[in-house]
Design a protein around this motif. Structure first.
Motif, PDB file in Angstrom:
ATOM      1  N   ALA A 191      11.516  -2.573  -2.163  1.00 26.30           N
ATOM      2  CA  ALA A 191      11.793  -3.707  -2.201  1.00 26.30           C
ATOM      3  C   ALA A 191      10.112  -3.866  -2.263  1.00 26.30           C
ATOM      4  CB  ALA A 191      11.508  -3.231  -0.127  1.00 26.30           C
ATOM      5  N   ASN A 192       9.236  -3.979  -3.149  1.00 24.92           N
ATOM      6  CA  ASN A 192       8.726  -4.923  -3.216  1.00 24.92           C
ATOM      7  C   ASN A 192       9.456  -5.446  -4.898  1.00 24.92           C
ATOM      8  OD1 ASN A 192       6.513  -4.166  -1.578  1.00 24.92           O
ATOM      9  ND2 ASN A 192       6.021  -2.629  -2.559  1.00 24.92           N
TER      10      ASN A 192
ATOM     11  N   ILE B  52       0.895  -0.914   0.059  1.00 27.15           N
ATOM     12  CA  ILE B  52      -0.299   0.123   0.029  1.00 27.15           C
ATOM     13  C   ILE B  52       0.992   1.210   0.271  1.00 27.15           C
ATOM     14  CG2 ILE B  52      -2.218   0.965   1.266  1.00 27.15           C
ATOM     15  CD1 ILE B  52      -2.715  -1.520   2.588  1.00 27.15           C
ATOM     16  N   MET B  53       1.852   0.947   0.812  1.00 21.86           N
ATOM     17  CA  MET B  53       2.881   2.225   0.734  1.00 21.86           C
ATOM     18  C   MET B  53       2.812   2.578  -0.585  1.00 21.86           C
ATOM     19  SD  MET B  53       5.744   2.711   3.976  1.00 21.86           S
ATOM     20  CE  MET B  53       4.648   2.131   5.451  1.00 21.86           C
ATOM     21  N   SER B  54       3.440   1.288  -1.012  1.00 17.94           N
ATOM     22  CA  SER B  54       4.016   1.886  -2.675  1.00 17.94           C
ATOM     23  C   SER B  54       3.263   2.681  -3.637  1.00 17.94           C
ATOM     24  CB  SER B  54       5.233   0.612  -2.865  1.00 17.94           C
ATOM     25  OG  SER B  54       3.940   0.239  -3.795  1.00 17.94           O
ATOM     26  N   PHE B  55       1.538   2.583  -3.353  1.00 19.38           N
ATOM     27  CA  PHE B  55       1.635   3.320  -3.851  1.00 19.38           C
ATOM     28  C   PHE B  55       1.044   5.232  -3.637  1.00 19.38           C
ATOM     29  CE2 PHE B  55      -0.180  -1.113  -5.611  1.00 19.38           C
ATOM     30  CZ  PHE B  55       0.755  -1.365  -6.160  1.00 19.38           C
ATOM     31  N   GLN B  56       2.232   5.011  -1.863  1.00 23.30           N
ATOM     32  CA  GLN B  56       1.852   6.751  -1.568  1.00 23.30           C
ATOM     33  C   GLN B  56       2.644   7.707  -1.871  1.00 23.30           C
ATOM     34  OE1 GLN B  56       0.800   4.409   1.961  1.00 23.30           O
ATOM     35  NE2 GLN B  56      -2.274   5.364   1.841  1.00 23.30           N
ATOM     36  N   ASP B  57       2.901   8.444  -0.863  1.00 27.07           N
ATOM     37  CA  ASP B  57       4.091   9.378  -1.099  1.00 27.07           C
ATOM     38  C   ASP B  57       4.280   9.361   1.024  1.00 27.07           C
ATOM     39  OD1 ASP B  57       1.516  10.436   0.046  1.00 27.07           O
ATOM     40  OD2 ASP B  57       1.885  12.536  -0.783  1.00 27.07           O
ATOM     41  N   VAL B  58       4.577   8.129   1.680  1.00 25.71           N
ATOM     42  CA  VAL B  58       4.709   8.783   3.042  1.00 25.71           C
ATOM     43  C   VAL B  58       6.403   8.975   3.197  1.00 25.71           C
ATOM     44  CG1 VAL B  58       4.392   7.054   5.249  1.00 25.71           C
ATOM     45  CG2 VAL B  58       2.676   6.578   2.859  1.00 25.71           C
ATOM     46  N   ASN B  59       6.632  10.055   3.548  1.00 24.09           N
ATOM     47  CA  ASN B  59       7.805   9.827   4.011  1.00 24.09           C
ATOM     48  C   ASN B  59       8.096  10.971   5.507  1.00 24.09           C
ATOM     49  OD1 ASN B  59       6.569  12.605   4.499  1.00 24.09           O
ATOM     50  ND2 ASN B  59       6.672  13.115   1.760  1.00 24.09           N
ATOM     51  N   LEU B  60       9.283  11.199   5.949  1.00 28.00           N
ATOM     52  CA  LEU B  60       9.437  11.610   7.847  1.00 28.00           C
ATOM     53  C   LEU B  60       8.511  12.543   7.368  1.00 28.00           C
ATOM     54  CD1 LEU B  60      11.191  10.728   9.300  1.00 28.00           C
ATOM     55  CD2 LEU B  60      12.421  13.178   9.590  1.00 28.00           C
ATOM     56  N   MET B  61       7.545  13.505   6.918  1.00 26.82           N
ATOM     57  CA  MET B  61       7.086  14.646   7.460  1.00 26.82           C
ATOM     58  C   MET B  61       5.754  14.482   7.215  1.00 26.82           C
ATOM     59  SD  MET B  61       9.400  16.549   7.312  1.00 26.82           S
ATOM     60  CE  MET B  61       8.453  18.112   7.403  1.00 26.82           C
ATOM     61  N   ASN B  62       4.940  12.671   7.055  1.00 26.06           N
ATOM     62  CA  ASN B  62       3.952  12.874   6.550  1.00 26.06           C
ATOM     63  C   ASN B  62       3.464  11.565   7.619  1.00 26.06           C
ATOM     64  OD1 ASN B  62       3.924  11.090   4.937  1.00 26.06           O
ATOM     65  ND2 ASN B  62       3.198  12.248   3.186  1.00 26.06           N
ATOM     66  N   PHE B  63       4.223  10.594   8.382  1.00 22.43           N
ATOM     67  CA  PHE B  63       4.058   9.409   8.092  1.00 22.43           C
ATOM     68  C   PHE B  63       3.253   9.466   9.669  1.00 22.43           C
ATOM     69  CE2 PHE B  63       8.086   9.258  10.841  1.00 22.43           C
ATOM     70  CZ  PHE B  63       7.819   8.225  12.014  1.00 22.43           C
ATOM     71  N   ALA B  64       3.888  10.112  10.498  1.00 23.81           N
ATOM     72  CA  ALA B  64       2.874  10.560  11.641  1.00 23.81           C
ATOM     73  C   ALA B  64       1.271  10.962  11.922  1.00 23.81           C
ATOM     74  CB  ALA B  64       4.110  11.483  12.879  1.00 23.81           C
ATOM     75  N   SER B  65       1.133  12.787  11.183  1.00 28.06           N
ATOM     76  CA  SER B  65       0.385  12.840  10.623  1.00 28.06           C
ATOM     77  C   SER B  65      -0.611  11.795   9.842  1.00 28.06           C
ATOM     78  CB  SER B  65       0.141  13.817  10.512  1.00 28.06           C
ATOM     79  OG  SER B  65       0.746  14.093   8.927  1.00 28.06           O
ATOM     80  N   GLY B  66      -0.298  10.756   8.780  1.00 29.47           N
ATOM     81  CA  GLY B  66      -1.132  10.493   8.026  1.00 29.47           C
ATOM     82  C   GLY B  66      -2.222  10.918   7.355  1.00 29.47           C
TER      83      GLY B  66
ATOM     84  N   LEU C 252      11.253 -10.141  -8.127  1.00 35.06           N
ATOM     85  CA  LEU C 252      12.381 -10.828  -8.177  1.00 35.06           C
ATOM     86  C   LEU C 252      12.788 -12.050  -7.077  1.00 35.06           C
ATOM     87  CD1 LEU C 252      14.743  -7.413  -9.297  1.00 35.06           C
ATOM     88  CD2 LEU C 252      12.924  -9.167 -10.745  1.00 35.06           C
ATOM     89  N   LEU C 253      12.994 -11.502  -5.956  1.00 37.07           N
ATOM     90  CA  LEU C 253      13.468 -12.972  -5.512  1.00 37.07           C
ATOM     91  C   LEU C 253      12.108 -14.338  -5.575  1.00 37.07           C
ATOM     92  CD1 LEU C 253      15.535 -13.273  -3.594  1.00 37.07           C
ATOM     93  CD2 LEU C 253      14.398 -12.620  -1.010  1.00 37.07           C
TER      94      LEU C 253
END
Lengths: 277, 301
Positions: free
Chosen positions: B276-277, B39-53, B282-283
């Motif tokens: 990572a996905n 899910i995260m890979s289809f979003q724009d989660v970074n240090l600024m917004n990960f806590a606020s959601g 590939l793995l």
């Protein structure tokens, strides 16, 4: 004829010892470097250290922390995650080995995939969740994360052991009036003790050696574990190789000792688990 | 009859009791994180917004982003290249050692077991030791090569792309050899001795016996070892992170180190998750082989 075979034996044995010594030379080099006085690594060190110097092991580092603190943290984390692993993996692998239905196949599939997972796949979500739960800079967080590696491994090993135990053993116990739990604890666990020893040692080794979870979840100096501090020290101390090798030795030595004592169990258990799956 | 039914019902319940705690753990700590990684890979989660959601779905933009960057392709190539060379070295060396220590001489079992230590050593320590041995000024490898007049001036192993790659391959091979050795040695013990005897009566020499008898009989073990070896090598992280940090430049950057760098140095969690996905996909291409091997054996038993 007899002379000839015993000469051949001697030759093979000598070759075997030479191969082993060459192969394990990096470990010799690590331990002897750690015992050298400061600076000797630069002045073209000989095969043996000139004097034995334990400074690298006992001195505080620039953070005012001694190796003992890191050693303690590593013990807490690795023993904790091994306990979690054993409590969850032993019953689960017994269940997976003994009962057969669709859900078991799914369960086994999950453990097999989990065994292949790169840590980086779950690292980011775990970091985000742990931050919310206050598990950053907390040994419990690292224990739980380490168990994501050790539990699948332990389950795969232990399942083979439980599968090889004849079913008659349980049936006899049930006829004698033992319930499933009593059968499991009184009979199955003792019978598969060698497998449990393997799984336990391997979990201990894996959790002990983990760097990536400590690196991500611990940044408070007095919480850090040995592998993490070894990595950090390589950046901070740069060329003090005698100290870096002392850190490496402290990381390696407990494994070395446990492995040599348990060699037979571990080697047998690993091959049984890995080849058969 | 009634009693028996009750027993089976209880048996089912007991089964759940055995497996449930482990299953809950796996769900919370592994399955849900994998899903959340997707899910995260289809979003724009970074240090600024990960806590606020305060995050947004951006579709495939993150994947387009990472594949547009040349370093992604370099990392895929490096990971494959690294894995390939590790297997090329560790498998034959491990096989040779397995053959040697399977010979019947005093101490063969003990010595074989002692060599397994290298496999048990934490990767971070292996990396430290090899970084020291490959040090250009005081490393033992340069010193030996200089003494033997193989090189004239010290090689700066970790300062150049190709030699840095060679160094991490060497370190990984050292740790990987005993793994290959011990699994193949165990498989060798299952080859019955009379097969060899009848072959040597038929006039087969040692090389023929190896390729026409040993290898075919060991095929399942060989496939297991190569598949598992591929999986363990392909997800390499500690070794590269400690020894080269992916450098110099991005010459030893792997998918795992790139994912880590995006997530925890640049704090772009979604970007790290996307890489990572890709690593996971590939793995799993090879992983399905492994799963098939294991579950197939399961059916046979």
């Amino acid at each position: 004829m007899k002379m000839k075979t015993s000469a051949r034996h001697m030759l093979l044995m000598t070759a075997g010892i030479v191969i082993t010594l060459l192969f394990l030379f990096p470990l010799y080099w690590m331990i002897t470097t750690s015992l050298r006085p400061p600076g000797e690594t630069f002045t073209d060190p000989s095969f043996f250290p000139s004097t034995i110097c334990l400074d690298s092991y006992v001195l505080e580092n620039e953070h005012g922390v001694t190796l003992f603190t890191y050693l303690k943290n590593s013990c807490i984390v690795s023993i904790g995650s091994t306990l979690i692993t054993m409590v969850l993996a032993i019953p689960a692998s017994y269940g997976l080995a003994r009962f057969k239905n669709k859900m078991i196949s799914v369960g086994l599939f999950v453990f097999l995939v989990a065994q292949m997972l790169p840590s980086s796949l779950i690292l980011t979500p775990l970091f985000v969740n742990f931050s919310k739960l206050g598990l950053i800079n907390n040994h419990i967080g690292v224990m739980l994360a380490d168990a994501t590696i050790t539990i699948p491994f332990a389950v795969i090993i232990l399942r083979t052991y439980f599968k090889d135990i004849p079913k008659e053993l349980e049936e006899a116990a049930i006829i004698d009036g033992c319930g499933p739990w009593k059968t499991f604890i009184k009979i199955m666990v003792p019978v598969s003790s060698s497998g449990i020893i393997t799984a336990l040692s391997m979990s201990l080794f894996m959790a002990w050696g983990d760097m990536v979870f400590s690196l991500t979840f611990l940044n408070q100096e007095n919480m850090k574990t040995l592998p993490l501090i070894l990595y950090k020290a390589m950046g901070e101390l740069g060329v003090r190789w005698e100290i870096l090798m002392a850190y490496s030795t402290v990381v390696v030595l407990p494994i070395l000792i446990i492995f040599i004592i348990m060699q037979r169990y571990i080697v047998n258990g690993l091959t049984a688990g890995a080849v058969k799956g | 009859m009634k009693k028996k039914k009750g027993y089976f019902f209880r048996k089912k319940m007991t089964f759940f009791a055995f497996v449930l705690p482990g299953a809950i753990y796996m769900t919370v700590m592994i399955i849900l994180p994998i899903l959340s990684n997707i899910i995260m890979s289809f979003q724009d989660v970074n240090l600024m917004n990960f806590a606020s959601g305060d995050t947004h779905f951006i579709g495939l933009a993150m994947y387009q982003d990472i594949f547009r960057d040349k370093v992604m392709w370099t990392s895929i190539w490096n990971t494959l290249w690294f894995t390939l060379w590790c297997l090329i070295f560790q498998f034959p060396i491990g096989f040779a050692m397995a053959m040697f220590f399977s010979k019947d001489f005093k101490g063969s079992r003990f010595l074989r077991g002692i060599n397994v230590i290298a496999w048990m050593i934490p990767m971070v320590a292996v990396s430290g030791i090899f970084k020291y041995m490959f040090n250009s000024d005081i490393g033992i490898i340069n010193r030996i090569l200089l003494d033997l007049h193989i090189i004239k001036t010290p090689v700066e192993w970790l300062a150049h792309g190709n030699t840095a790659m060679a160094s991490i391959i060497a370190a990984n091979v050292w740790k990987g050899v005993p793994f290959n050795m011990i699994l193949l040695a165990t498989a060798l013990t299952t080859v019955p001795a009379d097969v060899y005897e009848s072959a040597s009566i038929d006039g087969a020499n040692q090389i023929q016996r190896f390729f026409y008898i040993t290898v075919p009989l060991l095929k399942p073990a060989i496939i297991s070892v190569l598949t598992l070896g591929f999986i363990y090598t392909f997800k390499v992280f500690d070794l590269v992170y400690v020894m080269t940090g992916g450098g110099p430049g991005s010459s030893t950057e792997m998918l795992s180190t790139l994912a880590y760098r995006y997530s925890f140095n640049e704090y772009n969690f979604s970007q790290g998750a996307a890489v990572a996905n890709v690593l996971f996909v590939l793995l799993m291409l090879v992983g399905v082989f492994y799963i098939r091997i294991v579950t197939k054996e399961d059916e046979e038993i």
